[in-house]
Design a protein around this motif. Structure first.
Motif, PDB file in Angstrom:
ATOM      1  N   SER A 123      40.657  80.652  86.481  1.00  0.00           N
ATOM      2  CA  SER A 123      40.581  81.320  84.952  1.00  0.00           C
ATOM      3  C   SER A 123      39.514  81.016  84.465  1.00  0.00           C
ATOM      4  O   SER A 123      38.609  80.149  84.915  1.00  0.00           O
ATOM      5  N   ARG A 124      39.470  81.318  83.059  1.00  0.00           N
ATOM      6  CA  ARG A 124      38.080  80.976  82.279  1.00  0.00           C
ATOM      7  C   ARG A 124      37.980  79.703  82.214  1.00  0.00           C
ATOM      8  O   ARG A 124      36.846  79.270  82.352  1.00  0.00           O
ATOM      9  N   LYS A 125      39.009  78.957  81.854  1.00  0.00           N
ATOM     10  CA  LYS A 125      38.663  77.583  81.705  1.00  0.00           C
ATOM     11  C   LYS A 125      38.717  76.746  82.893  1.00  0.00           C
ATOM     12  O   LYS A 125      37.822  75.903  82.902  1.00  0.00           O
ATOM     13  N   ASP A 126      38.982  77.344  84.156  1.00  0.00           N
ATOM     14  CA  ASP A 126      38.557  76.545  85.569  1.00  0.00           C
ATOM     15  C   ASP A 126      37.134  76.728  85.377  1.00  0.00           C
ATOM     16  O   ASP A 126      36.495  75.751  86.037  1.00  0.00           O
ATOM     17  N   LEU A 127      36.426  77.937  85.310  1.00  0.00           N
ATOM     18  CA  LEU A 127      35.127  78.290  85.417  1.00  0.00           C
ATOM     19  C   LEU A 127      34.138  77.540  84.166  1.00  0.00           C
ATOM     20  O   LEU A 127      33.089  77.091  84.659  1.00  0.00           O
ATOM     21  N   ASN A 171      54.737  78.425  81.619  1.00  0.00           N
ATOM     22  CA  ASN A 171      53.869  77.625  82.349  1.00  0.00           C
ATOM     23  C   ASN A 171      52.802  77.678  81.797  1.00  0.00           C
ATOM     24  O   ASN A 171      51.467  77.301  82.457  1.00  0.00           O
ATOM     25  N   HIS A 172      52.458  77.918  80.437  1.00  0.00           N
ATOM     26  CA  HIS A 172      51.189  78.203  79.619  1.00  0.00           C
ATOM     27  C   HIS A 172      50.064  78.786  80.504  1.00  0.00           C
ATOM     28  O   HIS A 172      48.822  78.287  80.672  1.00  0.00           O
ATOM     29  N   ILE A 173      50.508  79.943  80.966  1.00  0.00           N
ATOM     30  CA  ILE A 173      49.436  80.708  81.610  1.00  0.00           C
ATOM     31  C   ILE A 173      49.386  82.069  81.133  1.00  0.00           C
ATOM     32  O   ILE A 173      50.097  82.560  80.437  1.00  0.00           O
ATOM     33  N   ASP A 174      47.958  82.765  81.206  1.00  0.00           N
ATOM     34  CA  ASP A 174      47.610  83.948  80.734  1.00  0.00           C
ATOM     35  C   ASP A 174      48.110  85.364  81.482  1.00  0.00           C
ATOM     36  O   ASP A 174      48.384  86.378  81.024  1.00  0.00           O
ATOM     37  N   SER A 175      48.442  85.009  83.031  1.00  0.00           N
ATOM     38  CA  SER A 175      48.634  86.268  83.782  1.00  0.00           C
ATOM     39  C   SER A 175      49.512  85.818  85.069  1.00  0.00           C
ATOM     40  O   SER A 175      49.589  84.579  85.260  1.00  0.00           O
ATOM     41  N   LEU A 176      49.977  86.657  85.517  1.00  0.00           N
ATOM     42  CA  LEU A 176      50.711  86.556  86.842  1.00  0.00           C
ATOM     43  C   LEU A 176      50.316  87.363  88.012  1.00  0.00           C
ATOM     44  O   LEU A 176      50.250  88.682  87.577  1.00  0.00           O
ATOM     45  N   PRO A 177      50.152  87.006  89.239  1.00  0.00           N
ATOM     46  CA  PRO A 177      50.039  87.843  90.188  1.00  0.00           C
ATOM     47  C   PRO A 177      51.154  88.773  90.529  1.00  0.00           C
ATOM     48  O   PRO A 177      52.240  87.929  90.575  1.00  0.00           O
TER      49      PRO A 177
END
Ligand code: ADP
Length: 211
Positions: A123-127, A171-177
């Protein structure tokens, strides 16, 4: 959600256009007797579609209609709303992953292995985190910083938007595969698409605008 009969739909339309309107006037518009109409009016009031006010008449209950529509929307299937996933290989550098993120205008990239199975998410934050560290971003592969299997939250195409929304919020995430499990292989998935908070918000807006 109850399915309305043709006549009940007609009554709703009349009340929508003319409300408040008395039972007698509705009956007249449909060329029916007041008595013949009574069971339908009872059903429509009990179900919440209509509100009855003594000596005034029947009103159309807009908040009931909106709620029903929202319910119908959120129970739609993920497969009908999923978008294309943006995919990179494990060996892609963090630098190139950041470029991809901008080029594709997405917030999350999916990482697949040589067999095309889902291996990770960045994600953006990981990068951003990786960029803050003292790394050579051209040399650092995304596979080192990605969130990897089996820690990835996934969703099936047959699940509902409600389930997708719950998984993302909890889960505080923006997207799901959006994935399909490879037969008999635990935690091995083919990537079919992605669903994001934006996908759901956009679909909701479209539904409200086309109402
Ligand atoms: P952002 O970085 O914009 O806040 P997210 O909120 O989606 O994006 O990601 C937060 C963290 O959760 C990141 O570390 C990311 O790798 C991880 N993540 C993103 N999507 C998933 C997912 N579907 N399953 C598990 N972890 C995820």
């Amino acid at each position: 959600m109850i399915k309305l009969s043709k006549r009940q739909d007609e009554i709703l339309e009349i009340v929508k256009q003319n409300g408040p309107i008395t039972g007698k006037d509705i009956a007249e518009k449909l060329s029916l007797t007041r008595a013949a109409l009574r069971p339908d009016l009872a059903i429509l009031t009990m179900s919440g579609n209509l509100e009855a006010r003594p000596r005034v008449g029947y009103y159309f209950n807009e908040s009931y209609e909106s709620k029903q529509q929202a319910k119908k929307f959120i129970l739609q299937k993920v497969k009908d709303y999923k978008a294309l996933p943006v995919v990179v290989e494990k060996s892609t550098s963090v630098y190139d992953a950041i470029v991809q993120l901008f080029l594709e205008d997405v917030g999350t990239l999916y990482i697949v292995d040589s067999k095309g199975h889902l291996a990770g998410v960045v994600s953006r934050k990981d990068l951003l985190r990786a960029s803050l560290g003292n790394h050579n971003l051209h040399e650092l592969p995304v596979s080192v910083i990605m969130t990897r299997m089996p820690n990835i939250m996934t969703i099936n195409p047959e699940e509902t938007l409600l389930e997708a929304a719950k998984k993302m919020i909890h889960n505080h995430i923006d997207s799901l595969p959006v994935v399909k499990e490879v037969d008999g292989q635990k935690n091995t998935y083919l990537l079919l698409g992605r669903i994001t908070k934006t996908t759901i918000t956009r679909a909701y807006l479209e539904m409200m605008e086309n109402k």
